[in-house]
Write an enzyme that holds these catalytic residues in place. Structure first.
Site, PDB file in Angstrom:
ATOM      1  N   LYS A   1     -36.505  15.846 -42.759  1.00 55.30           N
ATOM      2  CA  LYS A   1     -35.969  15.749 -41.391  1.00 55.30           C
ATOM      3  C   LYS A   1     -36.820  16.535 -40.387  1.00 55.30           C
ATOM      4  O   LYS A   1     -36.437  16.681 -39.240  1.00 55.30           O
ATOM      5  CB  LYS A   1     -34.515  16.245 -41.363  1.00 55.30           C
ATOM      6  CG  LYS A   1     -33.583  15.438 -42.286  1.00 55.30           C
ATOM      7  CD  LYS A   1     -32.125  15.778 -42.035  1.00 55.30           C
ATOM      8  CE  LYS A   1     -31.212  15.091 -43.054  1.00 55.30           C
ATOM      9  NZ  LYS A   1     -29.915  14.722 -42.496  1.00 55.30           N
TER      10      LYS A   1
ATOM     11  N   ASN B   1     -14.313  13.810 -43.698  1.00 56.89           N
ATOM     12  CA  ASN B   1     -14.616  14.768 -44.771  1.00 56.89           C
ATOM     13  C   ASN B   1     -13.854  16.069 -44.514  1.00 56.89           C
ATOM     14  O   ASN B   1     -13.078  16.156 -43.564  1.00 56.89           O
ATOM     15  CB  ASN B   1     -16.127  15.018 -44.850  1.00 56.89           C
ATOM     16  CG  ASN B   1     -16.666  15.527 -43.530  1.00 56.89           C
ATOM     17  OD1 ASN B   1     -16.294  16.601 -43.075  1.00 56.89           O
ATOM     18  ND2 ASN B   1     -17.520  14.737 -42.889  1.00 56.89           N
TER      19      ASN B   1
HETATM   20  O1  PMT Z   1     -16.776  23.187 -41.101  1.00 56.92           O
HETATM   21  P1  PMT Z   1     -16.496  24.154 -42.242  1.00 56.92           P
HETATM   22  O2  PMT Z   1     -15.195  23.835 -42.958  1.00 56.92           O
HETATM   23  O3  PMT Z   1     -16.614  25.575 -41.793  1.00 56.92           O
HETATM   24  O4  PMT Z   1     -17.633  23.931 -43.366  1.00 56.92           O
HETATM   25  C1  PMT Z   1     -18.949  24.225 -43.072  1.00 56.92           C
HETATM   26  C2  PMT Z   1     -19.911  23.180 -43.646  1.00 56.92           C
HETATM   27  C3  PMT Z   1     -19.855  23.192 -45.165  1.00 56.92           C
HETATM   28  C4  PMT Z   1     -19.555  21.781 -43.115  1.00 56.92           C
HETATM   29  C5  PMT Z   1     -21.340  23.567 -43.103  1.00 56.92           C
HETATM   30  O5  PMT Z   1     -21.635  24.867 -43.552  1.00 56.92           O
HETATM   31  C6  PMT Z   1     -22.404  22.571 -43.579  1.00 56.92           C
HETATM   32  O6  PMT Z   1     -22.963  22.675 -44.652  1.00 56.92           O
HETATM   33  N1  PMT Z   1     -22.713  21.568 -42.715  1.00 56.92           N
HETATM   34  C7  PMT Z   1     -23.625  20.466 -43.025  1.00 56.92           C
HETATM   35  C8  PMT Z   1     -22.862  19.447 -43.787  1.00 56.92           C
HETATM   36  C9  PMT Z   1     -23.684  18.205 -44.070  1.00 56.92           C
HETATM   37  O7  PMT Z   1     -23.333  17.154 -43.622  1.00 56.92           O
HETATM   38  O8  PMT Z   1     -24.773  18.385 -44.726  1.00 56.92           O
HETATM   39  P2  PMT Z   1     -25.838  17.233 -45.076  1.00 56.92           P
HETATM   40  O9  PMT Z   1     -26.634  17.783 -46.149  1.00 56.92           O
HETATM   41  O10 PMT Z   1     -25.176  15.937 -45.318  1.00 56.92           O
HETATM   42  O11 PMT Z   1     -26.711  17.086 -43.747  1.00 56.92           O
HETATM   43  C10 PMT Z   1     -27.885  17.863 -43.512  1.00 56.92           C
HETATM   44  C11 PMT Z   1     -28.052  18.095 -42.030  1.00 56.92           C
HETATM   45  O12 PMT Z   1     -28.208  16.838 -41.347  1.00 56.92           O
HETATM   46  C12 PMT Z   1     -26.856  18.793 -41.373  1.00 56.92           C
HETATM   47  O13 PMT Z   1     -27.391  19.689 -40.432  1.00 56.92           O
HETATM   48  C13 PMT Z   1     -26.111  17.649 -40.686  1.00 56.92           C
HETATM   49  O14 PMT Z   1     -25.426  18.110 -39.515  1.00 56.92           O
HETATM   50  C14 PMT Z   1     -27.233  16.716 -40.330  1.00 56.92           C
HETATM   51  N2  PMT Z   1     -26.866  15.287 -40.281  1.00 56.92           N
HETATM   52  C15 PMT Z   1     -26.446  14.641 -41.408  1.00 56.92           C
HETATM   53  C16 PMT Z   1     -26.179  13.299 -41.353  1.00 56.92           C
HETATM   54  C17 PMT Z   1     -26.340  12.616 -40.129  1.00 56.92           C
HETATM   55  N3  PMT Z   1     -26.082  11.319 -40.050  1.00 56.92           N
HETATM   56  N4  PMT Z   1     -26.742  13.267 -39.042  1.00 56.92           N
HETATM   57  C18 PMT Z   1     -27.009  14.591 -39.095  1.00 56.92           C
HETATM   58  O15 PMT Z   1     -27.367  15.187 -38.075  1.00 56.92           O
END
Ligand code: PMT
Length: 427
Positions: A366, A230
């Site tokens: 979560k 991504n």
């Molecule tokens: O890296 P940059 O270019 O600076 O951009 C920053 C960002 C947009 C990546 C960052 O600010 C951000 O939003 N990160 C979370 C991205 C994400 O995957 O979001 P999510 O909504 O899919 O996941 C929610 C949470 O669960 C996140 O804390 C993620 O790390 C965690 N997760 C998700 C999936 C997974 N299998 N395991 C996880 O731990």
């Protein structure tokens, strides 16, 4: 005139060893001096900043130089004083962009009404305003002017605009003024300004704490040459790691494949896939106080990584179907650790619609302590940008933080996370 030479150049000023502060140790402060009578206090301010361990570069406007000489400031700061935007010699050394990047904090003291209105209008018509436009670091202004000028609606409008952009104001104080009038508009005293500067770096708020931060993307292999990933650059997570270290924490950064330097005083473990990330996180989980998941983890991975490069069938136009399986949810697994092993857990939510609504759902599902929601449909913030704008959500708390650099935002977030962490511990 630029890069002055004086016998006092680089003369050391002893920091106050053992003083309760030294809170500006290793901090880089770019001190802007504009044209007001309070500029005479900037000499003492420069001395105080250095006494507290800061490295100081001074930038003066033309009017500022009418009140105090660059030579004085050069002697006190131990660095060449910067005065011109269009000076080829200076640009060949530490040019305006380097200076803007160099600073941990831009402090303009004194900040005149004229300077503030030029800044509010977004002008870059001298070195100092240009630096303020170019920097991603926090900017603080110490206003100094006649009380009538301070109270004028034009000045107040500029202040409103600047505050809405995240600029911080130190003062002004009230009292008798150089012009003989009494009222608001006096610049704060140098020691008060130094205190405020130290406050901007939130020292101590994470001293002695262990913080693990995940950052960047994961790569899920299809075959030895292809993968699914991504747009995460790691910038948000690295900025948080830097800010947490700055706040005194022992930081472990678990980073996906990104092209960023490890911040100072931060330990780093590199991973590639979500499964690597899961292992690295749990292998290092002992005694972590806070876990922050900024990594953009792939929710799915190919069921199998082909042992050799997948080949096209030259005799067919048929597409390719890849079976995907779910990756472990790393942050949820951290939040489910038993009491005593479970760190205070902070997630990030990257959303493209109903940003706050979906983030609240993730907070609950979560079992997180906090979640920071960002709108990744806006390409000027979120993925791969230097800026972000977020909403910080906890079960009984919600606060939107407007667009700012990821570095600035990270400092604000570290402060908010440490406050929530302390509150939870007291319960
Ligand atoms: O890296 P940059 O270019 O600076 O951009 C920053 C960002 C947009 C990546 C960052 O600010 C951000 O939003 N990160 C979370 C991205 C994400 O995957 O979001 P999510 O909504 O899919 O996941 C929610 C949470 O669960 C996140 O804390 C993620 O790390 C965690 N997760 C998700 C999936 C997974 N299998 N395991 C996880 O731990």
């Amino acid at each position: 005139m630029n890069c002055l030479h004086s016998p006092y150049y680089n003369r050391p000023i002893q920091p106050e060893v053992g003083h309760r502060m030294l809170r500006l140790r290793n901090k880089r402060i770019l001190l802007g001096i504009t044209g007001g009578i309070a500029a005479y206090k900037s000499a003492e301010l420069t001395r105080e900043l250095r006494r507290q361990g800061a490295e100081v570069h001074v930038v003066m406007t033309r009017a500022g130089q009418e009140f105090i000489t660059p030579l004085t400031l050069q002697a006190l700061s131990g660095n060449p004083v910067h005065t011109d935007l269009l000076d080829p010699e200076a640009e060949a050394g530490m040019g305006h962009i380097e200076l803007a990047r160099w600073a941990d904090l831009v402090l303009v003291a004194p900040a005149t009404a004229d300077f503030m209105s030029r800044m509010a209008a977004g002008l870059g018509n001298d070195l100092l305003t240009t630096l303020c436009l170019a920097t991603h670091s926090p900017i603080a202004l110490a206003p100094a002017m006649n009380q009538g000028m301070w109270q004028d609606p034009a000045t107040q409008k500029s202040i409103e605009t600047l505050k809405s952009r995240g600029v911080t104001l130190f003062g002004p104080a009230e009292g008798s003024q150089a012009c003989g009038e009494v009222g608001p508009g006096r610049m704060l005293e140098p020691v008060e300004l130094v205190e405020h500067c130290a406050g901007m770096f939130q020292f101590e708020c994470l001293t002695g704490k262990r913080v693990m931060i995940t950052a960047g993307p994961t790569r899920e292999a299809i075959d030895p040459v292809r993968y699914i990933t991504n747009h995460s650059s790691g910038k948000m997570g690295f900025a948080l790691a830097e800010a947490a270290a700055e706040a005194g924490a022992e930081v472990l950064l678990v980073a996906g494949p990104v092209n960023l330097e490890t911040p100072e005083r931060v330990k780093r473990v590199n991973i590639v896939s979500a499964e690597d990330l899961y292992k690295a996180v749990h292998d290092n989980m002992d005694d972590q106080d806070i876990f922050i998941g900024t990594a953009a983890v792939a929710d799915y991975r190919p069921a199998q990584c082909a042992p050799g490069k997948l080949k096209k069938d030259p005799n067919s136009d048929a597409g390719l179907t890849i079976e995907m399986v779910r990756n472990p949810d790393i942050i949820a697994s951290v939040a489910k650790l038993p009491e005593g092993k479970r760190p205070f857990t902070v997630g990030f939510a990257a959303e493209t619609s109903d940003v706050v609504g979906y983030a609240k759902g993730k907070l609950q599902r979560k079992s997180l302590n906090m979640i920071i929601a960002n709108d990744v449909s806006d390409s000027s913030i979120g993925f791969n940008s230097d800026n972000n704008a977020v909403t910080v959500i906890a079960p009984d708390y919600e606060e939107a933080i407007p667009t700012g650099s990821k570095r600035t935002l990270a400092r604000q977030l570290v402060k908010m996370i440490s406050q929530q962490f302390e509150q939870t511990r007291k319960q």
